[in-house]
Design a protein around this motif. Structure first.
Motif, PDB file in Angstrom:
ATOM      1  N   ARG A 105       0.834  -1.200   0.000  1.00  0.00           N
ATOM      2  CA  ARG A 105       0.000   0.000   0.000  1.00  0.00           C
ATOM      3  C   ARG A 105       0.866   1.246   0.000  1.00  0.00           C
ATOM      4  N   GLU A 106       1.924   1.180   0.797  1.00  0.00           N
ATOM      5  CA  GLU A 106       2.828   2.331   0.836  1.00  0.00           C
ATOM      6  C   GLU A 106       3.413   2.579  -0.542  1.00  0.00           C
ATOM      7  N   ALA A 107       3.793   1.501  -1.214  1.00  0.00           N
ATOM      8  CA  ALA A 107       4.386   1.644  -2.540  1.00  0.00           C
ATOM      9  C   ALA A 107       3.382   2.280  -3.501  1.00  0.00           C
ATOM     10  N   LEU A 108       2.133   1.828  -3.427  1.00  0.00           N
ATOM     11  CA  LEU A 108       1.104   2.402  -4.296  1.00  0.00           C
ATOM     12  C   LEU A 108       0.924   3.883  -3.992  1.00  0.00           C
ATOM     13  N   ALA A 109       0.839   4.208  -2.712  1.00  0.00           N
ATOM     14  CA  ALA A 109       0.620   5.596  -2.318  1.00  0.00           C
ATOM     15  C   ALA A 109       1.780   6.473  -2.760  1.00  0.00           C
ATOM     16  N   LEU A 110       3.000   5.931  -2.633  1.00  0.00           N
ATOM     17  CA  LEU A 110       4.185   6.686  -3.048  1.00  0.00           C
ATOM     18  C   LEU A 110       4.170   6.939  -4.545  1.00  0.00           C
ATOM     19  N   THR A 111       3.809   5.888  -5.284  1.00  0.00           N
ATOM     20  CA  THR A 111       3.771   6.039  -6.734  1.00  0.00           C
ATOM     21  C   THR A 111       2.760   7.107  -7.120  1.00  0.00           C
ATOM     22  N   ALA A 112       1.597   7.074  -6.479  1.00  0.00           N
ATOM     23  CA  ALA A 112       0.568   8.068  -6.781  1.00  0.00           C
ATOM     24  C   ALA A 112       1.093   9.462  -6.479  1.00  0.00           C
ATOM     25  N   ALA A 113       1.776   9.603  -5.346  1.00  0.00           N
ATOM     26  CA  ALA A 113       2.296  10.912  -4.976  1.00  0.00           C
ATOM     27  C   ALA A 113       3.342  11.371  -5.989  1.00  0.00           C
ATOM     28  N   ALA A 114       4.193  10.431  -6.443  1.00  0.00           N
ATOM     29  CA  ALA A 114       5.237  10.785  -7.400  1.00  0.00           C
ATOM     30  C   ALA A 114       4.640  11.216  -8.731  1.00  0.00           C
ATOM     31  N   LEU A 115       3.477  10.669  -9.067  1.00  0.00           N
ATOM     32  CA  LEU A 115       2.838  11.028 -10.329  1.00  0.00           C
ATOM     33  C   LEU A 115       2.001  12.291 -10.191  1.00  0.00           C
ATOM     34  N   GLY A 116       1.955  12.828  -8.988  1.00  0.00           N
ATOM     35  CA  GLY A 116       1.187  14.048  -8.784  1.00  0.00           C
ATOM     36  C   GLY A 116      -0.308  13.807  -8.761  1.00  0.00           C
ATOM     37  N   ILE A 117      -0.721  12.641  -8.288  1.00  0.00           N
ATOM     38  CA  ILE A 117      -2.154  12.345  -8.196  1.00  0.00           C
ATOM     39  C   ILE A 117      -2.638  12.737  -6.802  1.00  0.00           C
ATOM     40  N   HIS A 118      -3.560  13.673  -6.742  1.00  0.00           N
ATOM     41  CA  HIS A 118      -3.992  14.170  -5.437  1.00  0.00           C
ATOM     42  C   HIS A 118      -5.140  13.369  -4.862  1.00  0.00           C
ATOM     43  N   GLU A 172       1.070  -7.826 -10.485  1.00  0.00           N
ATOM     44  CA  GLU A 172      -0.300  -7.338 -10.352  1.00  0.00           C
ATOM     45  C   GLU A 172      -0.302  -5.848 -10.025  1.00  0.00           C
ATOM     46  N   LEU A 173       0.597  -5.473  -9.119  1.00  0.00           N
ATOM     47  CA  LEU A 173       0.682  -4.065  -8.756  1.00  0.00           C
ATOM     48  C   LEU A 173       1.091  -3.233  -9.975  1.00  0.00           C
ATOM     49  N   GLU A 174       2.029  -3.776 -10.734  1.00  0.00           N
ATOM     50  CA  GLU A 174       2.474  -3.054 -11.927  1.00  0.00           C
ATOM     51  C   GLU A 174       1.337  -2.852 -12.903  1.00  0.00           C
ATOM     52  N   ALA A 175       0.554  -3.908 -13.097  1.00  0.00           N
ATOM     53  CA  ALA A 175      -0.572  -3.810 -14.014  1.00  0.00           C
ATOM     54  C   ALA A 175      -1.544  -2.747 -13.521  1.00  0.00           C
ATOM     55  N   ALA A 176      -1.788  -2.729 -12.212  1.00  0.00           N
ATOM     56  CA  ALA A 176      -2.719  -1.745 -11.652  1.00  0.00           C
ATOM     57  C   ALA A 176      -2.192  -0.336 -11.876  1.00  0.00           C
ATOM     58  N   ILE A 177      -0.895  -0.186 -11.743  1.00  0.00           N
ATOM     59  CA  ILE A 177      -0.311   1.144 -11.939  1.00  0.00           C
ATOM     60  C   ILE A 177      -0.415   1.568 -13.397  1.00  0.00           C
ATOM     61  N   ARG A 178      -0.141   0.630 -14.306  1.00  0.00           N
ATOM     62  CA  ARG A 178      -0.223   0.972 -15.726  1.00  0.00           C
ATOM     63  C   ARG A 178      -1.618   1.443 -16.102  1.00  0.00           C
ATOM     64  N   LEU A 179      -2.631   0.761 -15.586  1.00  0.00           N
ATOM     65  CA  LEU A 179      -3.987   1.037 -16.047  1.00  0.00           C
ATOM     66  C   LEU A 179      -4.713   2.086 -15.229  1.00  0.00           C
ATOM     67  N   VAL A 180      -4.420   2.153 -13.960  1.00  0.00           N
ATOM     68  CA  VAL A 180      -5.197   3.044 -13.106  1.00  0.00           C
ATOM     69  C   VAL A 180      -4.434   4.325 -12.771  1.00  0.00           C
ATOM     70  N   LEU A 181      -3.187   4.182 -12.389  1.00  0.00           N
ATOM     71  CA  LEU A 181      -2.467   5.375 -11.928  1.00  0.00           C
ATOM     72  C   LEU A 181      -1.800   6.161 -13.057  1.00  0.00           C
ATOM     73  N   ALA A 182      -1.047   5.464 -13.918  1.00  0.00           N
ATOM     74  CA  ALA A 182      -0.260   6.171 -14.932  1.00  0.00           C
ATOM     75  C   ALA A 182      -1.091   7.133 -15.792  1.00  0.00           C
ATOM     76  N   PRO A 183      -2.276   6.738 -16.246  1.00  0.00           N
ATOM     77  CA  PRO A 183      -3.029   7.670 -17.089  1.00  0.00           C
ATOM     78  C   PRO A 183      -3.494   8.917 -16.344  1.00  0.00           C
ATOM     79  N   ARG A 184      -3.352   8.955 -15.038  1.00  0.00           N
ATOM     80  CA  ARG A 184      -3.814  10.106 -14.278  1.00  0.00           C
ATOM     81  C   ARG A 184      -2.675  11.035 -13.889  1.00  0.00           C
ATOM     82  N   ALA A 185      -1.472  10.716 -14.378  1.00  0.00           N
ATOM     83  CA  ALA A 185      -0.296  11.476 -13.966  1.00  0.00           C
ATOM     84  C   ALA A 185      -0.462  12.948 -14.294  1.00  0.00           C
ATOM     85  N   THR A 186      -0.041  13.798 -13.384  1.00  0.00           N
ATOM     86  CA  THR A 186      -0.025  15.225 -13.679  1.00  0.00           C
ATOM     87  C   THR A 186       1.404  15.747 -13.698  1.00  0.00           C
ATOM     88  N   GLN A 187       2.345  14.859 -13.436  1.00  0.00           N
ATOM     89  CA  GLN A 187       3.744  15.265 -13.518  1.00  0.00           C
ATOM     90  C   GLN A 187       4.586  14.048 -13.849  1.00  0.00           C
TER      91      GLN A 187
END
Lengths: 565, 358
Positions: free
Chosen positions: A177-190, A218-233
């Motif tokens: 969870r921490e890794a997911l949250a960190l990735t989201a923060a790094a991508l600028g997802i609020h 699995e986490l990588e797949a989730a990041i590719r599909l859910v988080l990456a397209p929402r990146a603001t930075q």
């Protein structure tokens, strides 16, 4: 990202969505074409037997969404009969939104509400091409998966039913969870929603793969599909802050989670891995948007509100008013009925002995109502500012001030402002069309100066923006703040003669396209170059050697008014 | 009527607006389980304690728990008693005061209303309009109540209020301030009570609310993205726990929610007794002046907010600390925007506070 993986990912996401649409809120399918059609054709049979599937057309209005009177029934029985709206029909099912990048704000809000209540999920068919053509942020935010088919060429994929019976894997571990949250923060997802959706997806896909718990793939797949397209930075590869151990406030519910938190330690390599995956999988159009400075939370602007002009022929429905239909004016039946309703009893009595007896409705000419529409007539002022060394820095500060003042007025007038700066070897959009003071201020504070004067490049950029805004139904106006002395060509070469010729051509192009323009000479001693430029633009010329921001705004306003008059 | 016209699920007679909101979300997140967001929670508690504060405006990004918090607070509050069958949620002591002239002697317990006003709402749906069926069949003019009636004695939440048509916002603020909805249209002349806590939310990056409208909100809150990873992880954990066992999760937080409830209850009772020393009143006026908040609304809200805060904390009288902690909420949206000044409103207030109280 390789093409194969992208389609495989999209397919998995579509299957996850089809299995439990309401858990994921929605799926964006971007890029019209055979690939998307094929996927949709495979997805619908998986949905239709289980739940209602309705289509929301682009033209849908609030009445269609919320339901209204069934006219045939109402007229036949003389009683109001209700016809369910799309929202009601989609309850417990899925709404397919065509041309989702064009969806009106009001309609999007109704859909968003319905998603929030868990009533329906959406499939957004996004036909947008450019970075700024995207569904409204309200909807994007709530749709877990963002799939892009614009680059896909393969039709070789098959829907698998494995999701149907799969059981979700166990919740993620704390480190994950921490890794997911960190990735989201790094991508600028609020927003917090995407992180929750990513977890949900990782668990789902782990279940499909027959795993008890989600792992890296699995986490990588989730990041590719859910988080990456929402990146603001663009993510920085070094995570900005180390995870902090204890949760911040009040009674943590350790009773529930103690079991899973076992011995999982701070798994730093995992974060780096995920971040790398995220960096590699941000879709091109998002990167494009980030680089262009569209730093707003991702999403298109859809139908912006602004100055509106009412019309009886086209535009968005505004209501009804008395009038006789015909000549392009449409009858507003329900409002006509509403106007006639209170008189029915009296008219029925009066008509008692005439041969119209037995008629169920009595409508007079005075009851007739016609539809009334509104047309958006929003103005956009594009400031193209010469930020070269030759325009002294002080002038730049005044130009900034003028833009901000215009913007403050746009508050009241609800018009938009954009800012393009040209210097060194090219032009850049510092502020895409906006009404937001907050964003404007941020963009302006970053306006640097210096270098040559690539005037032609600035003009072309302004023209592109004006063309685009014209297509959106706005009335653009270009305010060019320069001394008119071009000395950098379009390919960035320092060649004064060619640069001047190019600038003149670009200016003539703007005039030919019919955009209004005004040239404000900001050189300390006005010369003929800027005046000549104004002539080529067929625009006004204002020499403002020592005027401040306020005078500049006044000048631009006066031109804008004379233009619109 | 739709039972006759339509499918089986339409047996219930509901108005169009009612259909939109009739379903409460399956399970509401407990108020006390919301991670962080102290300022927002405080503002909501104050609004729940003293309705005269006049609405809360929440600025912030999507997905930061704005609507979750508002919804959670509404669900935490104890059910209200209303006259049975009354479409205006009349309290038993107000029996018969609504346009329906509700007369039933029986009362029912209903959850505190929470109306989520959609962006595309028209005046018709907000204010109410002519009941078409009655007019057509019986030739009688009847009023079909709108969302404002629905929200009476509860909460009216408007997401993206900055994108709502200006005239609808005007209208809402007007009713919120007067506590009464006055309808003069379609040949109707109706008035009914509409007292509710107005909660607006929006992201200033996507267009701002006109200053005139902003000023009419009592408090404003800036919601921040949970910035520490630990906070985000905690949110993930709680959401997951709630998803897996909503009942168990609710039970777990029940005691905390009850505490919040008792706090509001006590504060409401204590409110009239809380003293506001003359020195505090003077400071409030001076502060408003120092930051350049236009109009009297700023200092009035400052005073009311500080009093409600003192009541919530169980303090017998308002202190400087109360004033200091309420000042950003009560004033930040009233400062005249100087477009050339980059300093944020909150910072300007903090500077003024530091200057006054050291």
């Amino acid at each position: 990202m390789s093409e194969d993986r992208s389609i495989a990912d999209s397919l998995l996401a579509a299957q996850a969505f089809a299995q439990s649409p309401h858990a994921f809120g929605g799926i964006v399918l971007r890029g019209a074409g055979p690939v998307r059609d094929r996927l949709l054709a495979q997805m619908l049979p998986a949905l239709e037997p289980r739940m209602p599937v309705v289509r929301v057309p682009v033209s849908a209005d609030a009445e269609q969404m919320l339901g209204g009177l069934d006219l045939t029934q109402t007229l036949a029985t003389g009683r109001a009969a209700h016809r369910p709206g799309l929202i009601e029909r989609a309850r417990g099912g899925v709404a397919i939104v065509s041309m989702a990048e064009r969806t009106d704000r009001g309609i999007a809000a109704l859909l968003a509400q319905s998603i929030d209540r868990g009533d329906c999920a959406v499939i957004l068919l996004d036909d947008g091409l450019d970075a700024d053509e995207a569904p409204l942020a309200t909807l994007l935010e709530r749709a877990a998966f963002h799939c892009d088919f614009s680059r896909c060429r393969t039709l070789d994929f098959e829907w698998a039913e494995e999701w149907q019976n799969a059981k979700r894997a166990r919740p993620l571990l704390k480190g994950q969870r921490e890794a997911l949250a960190l990735t989201a923060a790094a991508l600028g997802i609020h927003s917090v929603r995407p992180v929750l959706m990513a977890e949900s997806y990782a668990r789902g896909i782990a279940g499909v793969r027959g795993l008890g718990k989600a792992g890296e793939p699995e986490l990588e797949a989730a990041i590719r599909l859910v988080l990456a397209p929402r990146a603001t930075q663009r993510p920085e590869m070094e995570p900005p802050e180390p995870p902090e151990p204890p949760p911040p406030d009040g009674a943590p519910d350790t009773a529930i989670d103690q079991g899973e938190e076992e011995q999982q330690s701070q798994d730093l390599p995992l974060e780096d891995l995920l971040l790398a995956a995220a960096a590699a999988s941000i879709p091109d159009h998002i990167l494009d948007g980030i680089d262009k400075g569209l730093t707003r939370p991702k999403g298109g602007s859809g139908g912006q509100s602004g100055n509106r002009e009412s019309s009886s022929r086209r535009g968005r429905p505004l209501g009804a008013r008395p009038g006789i239909p015909g000549d392009g004016r449409k009858l507003a039946l329900i409002d006509t009925l509403r106007a006639a309703a209170p008189w029915q009893a009296i008219r029925r009595e009066n008509a008692g002995d005439s041969n119209t007896a037995g008629q169920s409705l009595y409508i007079r000419k005075s009851d007739l109502r016609i539809r009334h529409f509104e047309q958006r007539q929003e103005s956009l002022t594009i400031f193209a500012v010469d930020a070269s060394g030759s325009s002294a820095m002080a002038r730049l500060a005044e130009a900034k001030g003028a833009v901000e003042l215009m913007l403050a007025q746009a508050h009241v007038k609800r018009s938009q402002v954009a800012l393009i700066a040209f210097r060194h070897s090219g032009a850049e959009i510092l502020l895409p069309p906006t009404r937001s003071l907050t964003r404007a201020r941020r963009a302006l504070s970053g306006l640097p100066g210096g270098g040559g004067t690539p005037l032609a490049a600035g003009l072309l950029e302004a023209r592109l923006m004006a063309d685009a805004s014209g297509k959106r139904g706005q009335t653009p106006m270009i305010a060019l703040l320069t001394d008119g002395k071009a000395n950098v060509t379009l390919d960035g070469e320092p060649d004064r003669a060619r640069a001047m010729a190019e600038a003149e051509n670009a200016a003539k192009g703007i005039a030919a396209a019919g955009h209004h323009a005004v040239v404000i000479d900001i050189s300390p001693r006005p010369r003929e170059e800027a005046a000549a430029l104004a002539e080529a633009l067929r625009g006004k010329y204002l020499a403002l050697p020592y005027a401040g921001s306020a005078a500049m705004v006044e000048a631009i306003e006066s031109v804008a008014e004379s233009v619109s008059a | 009527m739709w039972g006759r016209a339509g499918g089986p699920e339409q047996a219930q007679r509901l108005t169009a607006p009612a259909r939109m909101i009739q379903r409460q979300p399956m399970s509401v997140f407990p108020f006390s389980a919301i991670v962080g967001q102290q300022e927002m929670k405080q503002a909501l508690l104050i609004a729940a304690t003293d309705a005269r504060i006049g609405g809360v405006m929440i600025f912030g990004d999507r997905g930061t728990g704005k609507s979750t918090a508002a919804r959670a607070l509404a669900a935490t509050l104890p059910p209200i008693t209303a006259v049975e069958g009354c479409r205006y949620n009349c309290a038993p002591e107000d029996r018969g005061s609504c346009p329906d002239c509700c007369s039933s002697k029986r009362v029912r317990k209903v959850p505190v209303p929470f109306v989520d006003l959609p962006l595309g709402s028209t005046e018709d749906r907000v204010l109410g309009t002519l009941d078409l069926e009655k007019a057509l069949s019986a030739g009688e003019k009847h009023f079909e109540p709108g969302l404002l009636a629905k929200a009476h004695r509860g909460f009216l939440y408007i997401d993206e209020i900055n994108l709502l048509e200006d005239h609808v916002v005007d209208l809402l603020l007007d009713v919120a301030a007067s506590g009464e909805n006055l309808v003069e249209r379609d040949g109707l002349s109706v008035r009914h009570k509409a007292r509710f806590v107005l909660i607006g939310s929006g992201n200033p990056e996507e267009g701002e609310l006109r200053p005139q409208l902003l000023d009419r909100f009592g408090l404003s809150v800036e919601v921040r993205t949970p910035d520490t990873i630990a906070e985000r992880v905690e949110i993930m954990r709680r959401c997951d726990a709630q998803e897996r066992g909503p009942k168990k999760f609710a039970a777990k937080w029940k005691a905390d929610d009850a505490k919040v409830l008792r706090q509001i209850d006590r504060a409401k009772k204590a409110l009239p007794k809380v003293k506001v020393p003359a020195k505090i009143l003077k400071s409030a006026a001076e502060l408003s002046q120092a930051v350049g908040a236009d109009g009297l609304r700023g200092e009035l809200t400052l005073m009311r907010g500080a009093r409600a805060l003192a009541a919530l904390e169980g303090a017998p009288s308002v202190t400087v600390d109360h004033l200091k902690s309420i000042a950003p909420l009560a004033l930040r949206h009233r400062l005249r925007r100087d477009v050339l000044d980059e300093t944020g409103s909150t910072v300007r207030i903090e500077m003024a506070l530091a200057e006054m109280f050291g």
